[in-house]
Write an enzyme that holds these catalytic residues in place. Structure first.
Site, PDB file in Angstrom:
ATOM      1  N   SER A 277       0.807  -1.213   0.000  1.00 40.65           N
ATOM      2  CA  SER A 277       0.000   0.000   0.000  1.00 40.65           C
ATOM      3  C   SER A 277       0.848   1.274   0.000  1.00 40.65           C
ATOM      4  CB  SER A 277      -0.921  -0.041   1.224  1.00 40.65           C
ATOM      5  OG  SER A 277      -1.653   1.145   1.312  1.00 40.65           O
TER       6      SER A 277
ATOM      7  N   HIS B 247      -3.791  -3.838   9.837  1.00 41.45           N
ATOM      8  CA  HIS B 247      -4.361  -3.265  11.052  1.00 41.45           C
ATOM      9  C   HIS B 247      -3.338  -3.082  12.168  1.00 41.45           C
ATOM     10  CE1 HIS B 247      -8.003  -3.252   9.018  1.00 41.45           C
ATOM     11  NE2 HIS B 247      -8.717  -4.135   9.678  1.00 41.45           N
TER      12      HIS B 247
ATOM     13  N   HIS C 162     -12.636   0.754   7.908  1.00 43.40           N
ATOM     14  CA  HIS C 162     -13.230  -0.431   8.515  1.00 43.40           C
ATOM     15  C   HIS C 162     -12.498  -0.830   9.791  1.00 43.40           C
ATOM     16  CE1 HIS C 162     -14.995  -4.696   8.248  1.00 43.40           C
ATOM     17  NE2 HIS C 162     -15.978  -3.842   8.475  1.00 43.40           N
TER      18      HIS C 162
HETATM   19  N1  SAH Z   1     -11.859  -5.835   2.526  1.00 40.12           N
HETATM   20  C1  SAH Z   1     -11.677  -7.267   2.684  1.00 40.12           C
HETATM   21  C2  SAH Z   1     -10.794  -7.627   3.872  1.00 40.12           C
HETATM   22  C3  SAH Z   1      -9.397  -7.086   3.827  1.00 40.12           C
HETATM   23  S1  SAH Z   1      -8.307  -7.962   4.929  1.00 40.12           S
HETATM   24  C4  SAH Z   1     -13.017  -7.968   2.778  1.00 40.12           C
HETATM   25  O1  SAH Z   1     -14.066  -7.368   2.479  1.00 40.12           O
HETATM   26  O2  SAH Z   1     -13.057  -9.138   3.137  1.00 40.12           O
HETATM   27  C5  SAH Z   1      -6.876  -6.954   4.817  1.00 40.12           C
HETATM   28  C6  SAH Z   1      -6.109  -7.070   3.510  1.00 40.12           C
HETATM   29  O3  SAH Z   1      -5.118  -6.055   3.534  1.00 40.12           O
HETATM   30  C7  SAH Z   1      -5.374  -8.400   3.283  1.00 40.12           C
HETATM   31  O4  SAH Z   1      -5.789  -8.979   2.076  1.00 40.12           O
HETATM   32  C8  SAH Z   1      -3.875  -7.996   3.225  1.00 40.12           C
HETATM   33  O5  SAH Z   1      -3.137  -8.706   2.236  1.00 40.12           O
HETATM   34  C9  SAH Z   1      -3.960  -6.526   2.872  1.00 40.12           C
HETATM   35  N2  SAH Z   1      -2.823  -5.748   3.366  1.00 40.12           N
HETATM   36  C10 SAH Z   1      -2.388  -5.660   4.637  1.00 40.12           C
HETATM   37  N3  SAH Z   1      -1.332  -4.834   4.723  1.00 40.12           N
HETATM   38  C11 SAH Z   1      -1.098  -4.389   3.448  1.00 40.12           C
HETATM   39  C12 SAH Z   1      -0.118  -3.519   2.872  1.00 40.12           C
HETATM   40  N4  SAH Z   1       0.808  -2.916   3.631  1.00 40.12           N
HETATM   41  N5  SAH Z   1      -0.156  -3.305   1.547  1.00 40.12           N
HETATM   42  C13 SAH Z   1      -1.091  -3.925   0.774  1.00 40.12           C
HETATM   43  N6  SAH Z   1      -2.031  -4.754   1.268  1.00 40.12           N
HETATM   44  C14 SAH Z   1      -2.043  -4.981   2.584  1.00 40.12           C
HETATM   45 MG    MG Z   2     -11.990  -5.164   7.815  1.00 37.10          MG
END
Ligand code: SAH
Ligand code: MG
Length: 217
Positions: free
Chosen positions: A129, A149, A174
């Site tokens: 990200s 998170h 979220h």
């Molecule tokens: N929105 C989804 C849940 C997301 S879970 C739903 O509706 O079910 C969180 C996601 O964030 C995971 O897939 C993880 O791979 C991604 N993630 C966590 N840290 C990240 C980062 N630094 N860069 C990119 N993706 C990341």
């Molecule tokens: Mg979530």
């Protein structure tokens, strides 16, 4: 383009609800409504999601993008967050790539977006990200943060992405838990509170752990 529909049609709803992930139906519907309003308020600007996992929330956002004539960028490295790794609470062994032994949710994501017939409206960006954010310049009608998170990833998402929300656009977050008894703190402490305290965002609505903020300055 105004969108008077009440929500996802039955087929997309059943695809979203059958998709692995962490978006409760009520919150998905609130996300959909907030995104629809944002797309109407900032016409032509795209939507962006940080953290797609297997594409569950992406179905709601892709549906909005399609009807608004825009796209949703879905940013995820597809390697899972801390809490998705082996030994943690939200680990699912069926999303581990046997060759590398690492999580890989991208094949699941692709299948869901294909089956929901959203390949014209959803653009996957596979990467970290903060690396994607570092070169991002396009103003966003709607930003949904649901990525890492932990304290650092949450802070980097706040710093890297929230400046790109257009004035009048929307920031949705979220897993915001004001009471520590309900869940982890970083989305609340590193994203939600700083956004409000910055004076740039005002709280518009709350549904479950979803918070919807409007960019006012
Ligand atoms: N929105 C989804 C849940 C997301 S879970 C739903 O509706 O079910 C969180 C996601 O964030 C995971 O897939 C993880 O791979 C991604 N993630 C966590 N840290 C990240 C980062 N630094 N860069 C990119 N993706 C990341
Ligand atoms: Mg979530």
């Amino acid at each position: 383009m105004s969108d008077e529909r009440a929500g996802l049609d039955d087929e997309r709803r059943s695809i979203a609800l059958a998709t692995r992930g962490f978006m409760p139906e009520l919150e998905g519907d609130a996300l959909w409504a907030a995104a629809r309003d944002a797309a109407a308020t900032v016409p032509g600007a795209p939507l962006l999601e940080v953290g797609s996992y297997c594409g569950r929330s992406t179905v709601w956002l892709g549906d909005v993008a399609e009807h608004a004539g825009t796209v949703v960028f879905a940013v995820d490295h597809h390697r899972g967050s801390e809490e998705n790794q082996a030994g943690w609470e939200h680990h699912d062994t069926s999303v581990v790539d046997a060759r590398t032994g690492k999580m890989d949710t991208l094949p699941f994501f692709r299948a869901v977006i294909h089956d929901a017939d959203l390949e014209d409206a959803v653009v996957a960006i596979v990467g970290r990200s903060h690396v994607v954010a570092a070169t991002w310049t396009t103003p966003l009608a709607f930003l949904f943060i649901d990525g890492g998170h932990g304290e650092l990833p949450a802070r980097l998402d706040y710093e890297g992405w929230t400046p790109h929300v257009a004035i009048g656009g929307t920031l949705a977050i979220h897993d915001v838990f004001p009471d520590p008894a309900d869940g982890g703190r970083p989305p609340y402490e590193q994203i939600f509170r700083p956004a409000l305290e910055s004076g740039r965002f005002r709280l518009a609505s709350a549904t479950g752990s979803l918070r919807v903020l409007t960019r006012v300055d």
